[in-house]
Scaffold this active site. Structure first.
Site, PDB file in Angstrom:
ATOM      1  N   GLY A 149       5.630 -60.319  15.498  1.00  0.00           N
ATOM      2  CA  GLY A 149       5.704 -58.818  15.166  1.00  0.00           C
ATOM      3  C   GLY A 149       5.510 -57.720  16.184  1.00  0.00           C
ATOM      4  CB  CYS A 150       7.124 -54.511  16.804  1.00  0.00           C
ATOM      5  SG  CYS A 150       7.497 -54.145  15.105  1.00  0.00           S
ATOM      6  CE1 TYR A 151       3.501 -50.142  13.749  1.00  0.00           C
ATOM      7  CE2 TYR A 151       4.408 -51.284  12.040  1.00  0.00           C
ATOM      8  CZ  TYR A 151       4.109 -50.085  12.388  1.00  0.00           C
ATOM      9  OH  TYR A 151       4.507 -48.962  12.068  1.00  0.00           O
ATOM     10  CB  THR A 152       1.362 -58.508  15.278  1.00  0.00           C
ATOM     11  OG1 THR A 152       3.042 -59.042  15.192  1.00  0.00           O
ATOM     12  CG2 THR A 152       1.264 -58.622  13.752  1.00  0.00           C
ATOM     13  CB  CYS A 154       1.417 -53.492  20.253  1.00  0.00           C
ATOM     14  SG  CYS A 154       1.085 -51.995  21.268  1.00  0.00           S
TER      15      CYS A 154
END
Ligand SMILES: NC(=O)C1=CN([C@@H]2O[C@H](COP(=O)(O)OP(=O)(O)OC[C@H]3O[C@@H](n4cnc5c(N)ncnc54)[C@H](OP(=O)(O)O)[C@@H]3O)[C@@H](O)[C@H]2O)C=CC1
Ligand SMILES: CC(=O)N[C@@H](CCC(=O)OP(=O)(O)O)C(=O)O
Length: 346
Positions: A149-152, A154
């Site tokens: 995922g995107c948040y993950t 980062c």
């Protein structure tokens, strides 16, 4: 040439895969899969693709698609890939799934946090978590890649060296993250209307966000122990970008040089992870449109904590760019092929 099919090509993540593959020298797009726009011209949906993409959208039948391509990207909602994947498909093509269906190894945790039944748990063990900088060798051998995922992406890349080197107490990690609205996809939702988002900022999914167990699991592997942490996402009035600020207690007093050496140990040779110079804080604008993740840290001697910062473009390194990076690894290409994207500014 590698023949590619994109299911969910009409969504934001899928459209970004299309954009990146149009510039990839080793790939030709064979199939733009959609649910709502079958038989319509792709360039009628995304007019930026006028005279660039001539294809007509097709359906999202993976069984048919597997006869025609070498790689399938599923840029579809949670649950779709798990509901259609089967042995026949995996024996013919590589699948890179951008949803969370195969990211979490414990099916009970997936079902609890996503609130849906997992339709093909038998492939969870086999799927490789596609965080290229950490799982490169396993990705090269994978048939099914679970694109993070995107948040993950980062959060994990920002904290990984500190956790792996045992410099912080992992039970003290607090992650505060912000995302642009493209992170929520193209579908119409009241929460994402202009008047709801513009000149506004809000936390959401507090203590319940589905990325929490994904971050806990991956950082747990690095720590060699179970981790429980706080993760709070916020929606901010931007199109693209993720900014993470994370906090954790240092196990003991350490110098800037010691922590910097930990980051350099893991990232010095990583093209897409840029450890910024001392005291420079990552900004979403510095990575926009590119596959870079910018990270940095600051030791707060007063509190004994380290403050970690990371920024990436949710549609590139947070989704499509990472998916293409994974595809490159799976097909034995140079990992950065088609990803030499210079960040846009302003
Ligand atoms: N947006 C982002 O920043 C990121 C997204 N992701 C993941 O990528 C995936 C796609 O996200 P995103 O592009 O934002 O979402 P969008 O809502 O923008 O797009 C969803 C796509 O999936 C298709 N679709 C919708 N419902 C179904 C269904 N029931 N069956 C088959 N296809 C369907 C849509 O088709 P159609 O338009 O033809 O109806 C569309 O092409 C999600 O799993 C998301 O979690 C991952 C990282 C970051
Ligand atoms: C702003 C926004 O709504 N972001 C999405 C996360 C982005 C995404 O699509 O999730 P994955 O990275 O797991 O695929 C959310 O909070 O659910």
């Amino acid at each position: 040439m590698i023949k590619a099919g994109i299911i969910g090509a009409t969504g934001y993540a899928g459209a970004e895969i299309v954009r990146l593959l149009m510039g990839h020298p080793e790939v030709e797009i064979k199939w733009l899969g959609s649910r709502s726009y079958i038989d319509q011209r792709y360039a009628d949906i995304y007019r930026n693709m006028f005279q660039i993409v001539e294809d007509i959208c097709k359906d999202d039948n993976l069984d048919k698609l597997a006869e025609e391509v070498d790689v399938i990207f599923t840029a579809t909602p949670q649950g779709f890939c798990a509901s259609v994947i089967n042995e026949e498909i995996l024996s013919k093509v590589k699948v890179i799934d951008l949803s969370a269906d195969f990211r979490i190894k414990d099916v009970a945790i997936y079902e609890k946090w996503y609130g849906i039944e997992h339709k093909s748990p038998e492939y969870i063990k086999e799927a490789v978590y596609g965080l290229c900088e950490i799982n490169r060798e396993d990705i090269k051998k994978a048939r099914l890649v679970a694109n993070p995922g995107c948040y993950t992406t980062c959060s994990i890349l920002s904290l990984y060296p500190l956790v792996k080197e045992g410099l912080i107490d992992p039970s003290t990690i607090i992650i505060d993250a912000k995302s642009g609205t493209s992170g929520a996809g193209r579908g119409a939702k009241v929460d994402n209307l202009f008047c709801e988002v513009n000149e506004n900022m809000k936390a959401y999914g507090v203590a319940t966000h589905r990325h929490t167990p994904e971050i806990e699991e991956q950082l747990g592997y690095a720590a060699g122990q179970e981790i429980v942490l706080n993760f709070t996402p916020h929606l901010v009035p931007m199109n693209r970008g993720i900014l993470v600020t994370a906090y954790a207690s240092l196990k003991e007093k350490v110098s800037y040089e010691t922590v910097k050496a930990a980051y350099d140990k893991y990232y010095e040779k990583e093209k897409f992870v840029r450890v910024l110079e001392k005291d420079v804080c990552p900004q979403t604008k510095w990575v926009e449109g590119s596959n870079y993740v910018d990270v940095n840290f600051k030791i707060d001697e007063r509190t004994g904590r380290v403050i970690v910062m990371g920024a990436l473009d949710n549609l590139v390194k947070g989704a499509a760019g990472q998916a293409v990076q994974n595809m490159n690894l799976v097909f034995g290409l140079d990992e950065s092929t088609g990803l030499d994207l210079v960040p846009m500014f302003p």
